[in-house]
Design a protein around this motif. Structure first.
Motif, PDB file in Angstrom:
ATOM      1  N   GLY A 281       4.369  -1.569 -67.014  1.00 29.25           N
ATOM      2  CA  GLY A 281       4.140  -3.005 -67.177  1.00 29.25           C
ATOM      3  C   GLY A 281       5.396  -3.844 -66.987  1.00 29.25           C
ATOM      4  N   ILE A 282       6.243  -3.494 -66.035  1.00 31.64           N
ATOM      5  CA  ILE A 282       7.577  -4.096 -65.916  1.00 31.64           C
ATOM      6  C   ILE A 282       7.539  -5.615 -65.796  1.00 31.64           C
ATOM      7  N   PHE A 283       6.716  -6.133 -64.901  1.00 32.89           N
ATOM      8  CA  PHE A 283       6.690  -7.576 -64.652  1.00 32.89           C
ATOM      9  C   PHE A 283       5.455  -8.238 -65.280  1.00 32.89           C
ATOM     10  N   LEU A 284       5.012  -7.705 -66.396  1.00 32.58           N
ATOM     11  CA  LEU A 284       3.884  -8.243 -67.158  1.00 32.58           C
ATOM     12  C   LEU A 284       4.168  -9.686 -67.561  1.00 32.58           C
ATOM     13  N   ASP A 285       3.230 -10.591 -67.231  1.00 25.29           N
ATOM     14  CA  ASP A 285       3.434 -12.001 -67.578  1.00 25.29           C
ATOM     15  C   ASP A 285       2.475 -12.424 -68.688  1.00 25.29           C
ATOM     16  N   ASP A 286       2.541 -13.699 -69.069  1.00 24.61           N
ATOM     17  CA  ASP A 286       1.734 -14.195 -70.196  1.00 24.61           C
ATOM     18  C   ASP A 286       0.246 -14.037 -69.937  1.00 24.61           C
ATOM     19  N   GLU A 287      -0.191 -14.334 -68.729  1.00 26.75           N
ATOM     20  CA  GLU A 287      -1.616 -14.185 -68.398  1.00 26.75           C
ATOM     21  C   GLU A 287      -2.037 -12.726 -68.497  1.00 26.75           C
ATOM     22  N   GLY A 288      -1.179 -11.829 -68.024  1.00 29.43           N
ATOM     23  CA  GLY A 288      -1.493 -10.411 -68.097  1.00 29.43           C
ATOM     24  C   GLY A 288      -1.594  -9.923 -69.528  1.00 29.43           C
ATOM     25  N   ILE A 289      -0.699 -10.409 -70.393  1.00 25.16           N
ATOM     26  CA  ILE A 289      -0.751 -10.024 -71.809  1.00 25.16           C
ATOM     27  C   ILE A 289      -2.061 -10.464 -72.429  1.00 25.16           C
ATOM     28  N   GLU A 290      -2.465 -11.688 -72.167  1.00 21.50           N
ATOM     29  CA  GLU A 290      -3.728 -12.195 -72.729  1.00 21.50           C
ATOM     30  C   GLU A 290      -4.922 -11.414 -72.201  1.00 21.50           C
ATOM     31  N   LEU A 291      -4.906 -11.084 -70.917  1.00 22.06           N
ATOM     32  CA  LEU A 291      -5.991 -10.275 -70.352  1.00 22.06           C
ATOM     33  C   LEU A 291      -6.059  -8.904 -71.021  1.00 22.06           C
ATOM     34  N   MET A 292      -4.910  -8.293 -71.235  1.00 15.22           N
ATOM     35  CA  MET A 292      -4.893  -6.983 -71.883  1.00 15.22           C
ATOM     36  C   MET A 292      -5.444  -7.063 -73.304  1.00 15.22           C
ATOM     37  N   LYS A 293      -5.109  -8.114 -74.020  1.00 16.63           N
ATOM     38  CA  LYS A 293      -5.632  -8.271 -75.376  1.00 16.63           C
ATOM     39  C   LYS A 293      -7.148  -8.489 -75.353  1.00 16.63           C
ATOM     40  N   GLN A 294      -7.640  -9.264 -74.392  1.00 16.57           N
ATOM     41  CA  GLN A 294      -9.080  -9.503 -74.293  1.00 16.57           C
ATOM     42  C   GLN A 294      -9.849  -8.222 -73.965  1.00 16.57           C
ATOM     43  N   HIS A 295      -9.262  -7.377 -73.124  1.00 20.57           N
ATOM     44  CA  HIS A 295      -9.940  -6.150 -72.683  1.00 20.57           C
ATOM     45  C   HIS A 295      -9.586  -4.935 -73.551  1.00 20.57           C
ATOM     46  N   ASN A 296      -8.761  -5.128 -74.593  1.00 25.57           N
ATOM     47  CA  ASN A 296      -8.311  -4.022 -75.441  1.00 25.57           C
ATOM     48  C   ASN A 296      -7.614  -2.928 -74.635  1.00 25.57           C
ATOM     49  N   THR A 297      -6.877  -3.341 -73.622  1.00 28.52           N
ATOM     50  CA  THR A 297      -6.150  -2.399 -72.775  1.00 28.52           C
ATOM     51  C   THR A 297      -4.840  -2.007 -73.449  1.00 28.52           C
ATOM     52  N   PHE A 298      -4.535  -0.730 -73.420  1.00 32.83           N
ATOM     53  CA  PHE A 298      -3.276  -0.266 -73.993  1.00 32.83           C
ATOM     54  C   PHE A 298      -2.120  -0.501 -73.031  1.00 32.83           C
ATOM     55  N   LEU A 299      -0.980  -0.869 -73.606  1.00 35.71           N
ATOM     56  CA  LEU A 299       0.279  -0.908 -72.878  1.00 35.71           C
ATOM     57  C   LEU A 299       1.076   0.341 -73.253  1.00 35.71           C
ATOM     58  N   VAL A 300       1.516   1.078 -72.245  1.00 34.32           N
ATOM     59  CA  VAL A 300       2.377   2.244 -72.451  1.00 34.32           C
ATOM     60  C   VAL A 300       3.745   1.863 -71.882  1.00 34.32           C
ATOM     61  N   PRO A 301       4.667   1.387 -72.725  1.00 33.93           N
ATOM     62  CA  PRO A 301       5.838   0.684 -72.215  1.00 33.93           C
ATOM     63  C   PRO A 301       6.943   1.542 -71.624  1.00 33.93           C
ATOM     64  N   THR A 302       7.014   2.832 -71.957  1.00 29.66           N
ATOM     65  CA  THR A 302       8.088   3.708 -71.460  1.00 29.66           C
ATOM     66  C   THR A 302       9.440   2.980 -71.500  1.00 29.66           C
ATOM     67  N   SER A 303       9.821   2.551 -72.686  1.00 30.03           N
ATOM     68  CA  SER A 303      10.996   1.675 -72.811  1.00 30.03           C
ATOM     69  C   SER A 303      12.321   2.420 -72.958  1.00 30.03           C
ATOM     70  N   TYR A 304      12.316   3.642 -73.458  1.00 27.84           N
ATOM     71  CA  TYR A 304      13.582   4.336 -73.683  1.00 27.84           C
ATOM     72  C   TYR A 304      14.383   4.563 -72.401  1.00 27.84           C
ATOM     73  N   PRO A 305      13.728   4.895 -71.272  1.00 27.50           N
ATOM     74  CA  PRO A 305      14.515   5.057 -70.040  1.00 27.50           C
ATOM     75  C   PRO A 305      15.312   3.813 -69.652  1.00 27.50           C
ATOM     76  N   LEU A 306      14.836   2.628 -70.051  1.00 25.79           N
ATOM     77  CA  LEU A 306      15.564   1.409 -69.732  1.00 25.79           C
ATOM     78  C   LEU A 306      16.965   1.446 -70.334  1.00 25.79           C
ATOM     79  N   PHE A 307      17.069   1.962 -71.542  1.00 27.71           N
ATOM     80  CA  PHE A 307      18.353   2.049 -72.227  1.00 27.71           C
ATOM     81  C   PHE A 307      19.141   3.277 -71.755  1.00 27.71           C
ATOM     82  N   TRP A 308      18.441   4.400 -71.598  1.00 23.94           N
ATOM     83  CA  TRP A 308      19.106   5.629 -71.204  1.00 23.94           C
ATOM     84  C   TRP A 308      19.745   5.488 -69.825  1.00 23.94           C
ATOM     85  N   PHE A 309      19.036   4.816 -68.913  1.00 21.93           N
ATOM     86  CA  PHE A 309      19.534   4.657 -67.548  1.00 21.93           C
ATOM     87  C   PHE A 309      20.812   3.826 -67.492  1.00 21.93           C
ATOM     88  N   GLU A 310      20.853   2.810 -68.298  1.00 25.65           N
ATOM     89  CA  GLU A 310      22.040   1.959 -68.274  1.00 25.65           C
ATOM     90  C   GLU A 310      23.300   2.763 -68.560  1.00 25.65           C
TER      91      GLU A 310
END
Length: 448
Positions: A281-310
């Motif tokens: 979900g790298i470039f997830l915007d406000d509309e996308g967030i609201e759509l995900m909440k409406q559809h009960n879609t899960f976000l799988v953020p895979t955030s640790y690589p962002l820090f590890w890579f740096e």
């Protein structure tokens, strides 16, 4: 020709005699069908359903399932093995819904072309062990060439190698030349990855094919990615029509669908098509967030690589296209993940392990807290929420009666220091202890 009543009665008597004799033989040789029992005592137990700690828990395990959970002193159970974890904090086995066990960190270039599917499966066996010993007793493997992850899952289930229980996707689906294709070879090789499918009819066929060969979950690439050559993470790949056909067919055949989605448009089109989870979900915007909440879609953020890579990418000798894309996506991802977390998006823990070294999966708890989740929310994402996404809420994600006996423990309070979850000292899966650096007693062979 009839089977007469006299012959039928004689047949019943003979069958009964054989059954009684078999019981006697089993008794003679001391066969005991009663499952082994284990009792675990600890300082605290985290209950993700209630979102709170239970003091002085006593967990009774029969076979591979939790029989009871209570607090305070309990009389010993005759014949049971006692594991006393002292003041440690006990938690449900962790769940990672985005792994690549058959990959090692540092790939993405031409050297990957020399790895055969048997070699990939053996790499997976090594990484499965590392993942289990890190406290992750269940994973979802989303993307492996030539069904190496299917072989790994089956080997773990058969007891041939140790590792977490797995749901696997086999080859991920994608367009020609996209993130899920193999774009390293020149034209004269005429090579495409196994999951490539263009157009609704071909996409439907490919969904059926990967299920035929063992996929538990369907993974597809809705956008470009970072480790693939020649594509753009800011652009959509599959069309909305192709996504609808793919997801509808997978759901009709009882499979959930995960999509690699970087671009804002690809995320929104996948959510509208009823995808179960957005990976990255790298470039997830406000509309996308609201759509995900409406559809009960899960976000799988895979955030640790962002820090590890740096910190580590400069030493990994990665291809230039990986480094160029990473410089763009890392700051955008941190910003947009923080926004999604604060907006109340549903989150399931996924690490993308394989992009960085396996066994460091617990860092995802820390990175999600760093970006805005509370420790409770982070823990629930890697237990309850991940179990729900996998469709296994009835068996994993909590330490409750009837659940599988998946238990991990750490010394200290992870709510005060979430980094403790990066170094678990006790791991039990299915009632078998694989790691115990706390108690002197254990009910099974320990893997050091």
């Amino acid at each position: 020709m009839g089977f007469g009543r006299g012959r039928y009665n004689r047949f019943r008597r003979i069958t009964l005699i054989i059954y009684v004799l078999s019981l006697g033989v089993a008794s003679l040789f001391g066969q005991d069908t009663k499952p082994a029992q284990t009792v675990i005592r600890a300082g605290k137990l985290y209950d993700p359903i209630a979102g709170r700690m239970l003091d002085r828990p006593v967990i009774v395990i029969t076979g591979n399932k939790i029989e009871s959970v209570s607090n305070g002193k309990r009389d010993s159970i005759s014949g049971a093995t006692l594991i006393d974890l002292g003041d440690a904090t006990v938690l449900p086995g962790f769940i990672d819904v985005h792994t690549h066990l058959t990959f090692d960190a540092g790939g993405g270039g031409y050297e990957g072309l020399g790895i055969s599917s048997p070699r990939a499966a053996l790499i997976g066996a090594k990484n499965a062990r590392l993942t289990l010993l890190a406290g992750f007793t269940t994973v979802r493997n989303v993307g492996a060439e030539r069904y190496a992850d299917v072989a790994l899952r089956d080997a773990i289930n058969a007891g041939d190698v140790i590792g977490p229980r797995m749901q696997v996707s086999g080859p991920p689906l994608g367009i020609t030349g996209g993130h899920c294709d193999s774009n390293l070879l020149p034209f004269e090789f005429h090579y495409s990855a196994e999951g490539v499918a263009d157009g609704p009819e071909a996409v439907m066929h490919r969904v059926r094919e990967v299920i035929k060969y063992g996929a538990d979950v369907i993974k597809f690439c809705a956008s470009g990615g970072v480790f693939s050559k020649g594509d753009n993470p800011l652009l959509e790949q599959y069309s909305p029509e192709e996504m609808r056909v793919l997801i509808s067919e997978a759901h009709r055949l009882g499979r959930k669908v995960a999509t690699h989605g970087h671009s804002a448009l690809s995320i929104k089109d996948a959510v509208r098509a009823d995808v179960d989870s957005i990976e990255h979900g790298i470039f997830l915007d406000d509309e996308g967030i609201e759509l995900m909440k409406q559809h009960n879609t899960f976000l799988v953020p895979t955030s640790y690589p962002l820090f590890w890579f740096e910190e580590h990418a400069p030493q990994m000798h990665l291809p230039p296209w990986v480094m160029e894309k990473s410089a763009i996506i890392i700051p955008a991802a941190k910003k947009n993940m923080a926004k999604a977390f604060h907006s109340g998006a549903r989150v399931a823990l996924g690490t993308d392990a394989g992009v960085y070294p396996h066994g460091l999966n617990g860092g995802e708890f820390w990175s999600m807290v760093e970006l805005g989740l509370t420790p409770t929310q982070a823990l629930q994402s890697g237990t309850l929420n991940a179990a729900e996404l996998m469709g296994w809420s009835d068996r994993i994600g909590a330490i409750r009666p009837g659940m599988l006996a998946d238990v991990v423990a750490v010394k200290g309070d992870p709510f005060s220091d979430i980094r403790l979850l990066q170094h678990v000292q006790f791991v039990m899966k299915d009632g078998i202890v694989y790691k115990n650096e706390i108690s002197g007693q254990s009910s099974a062979a320990q893997v050091q």
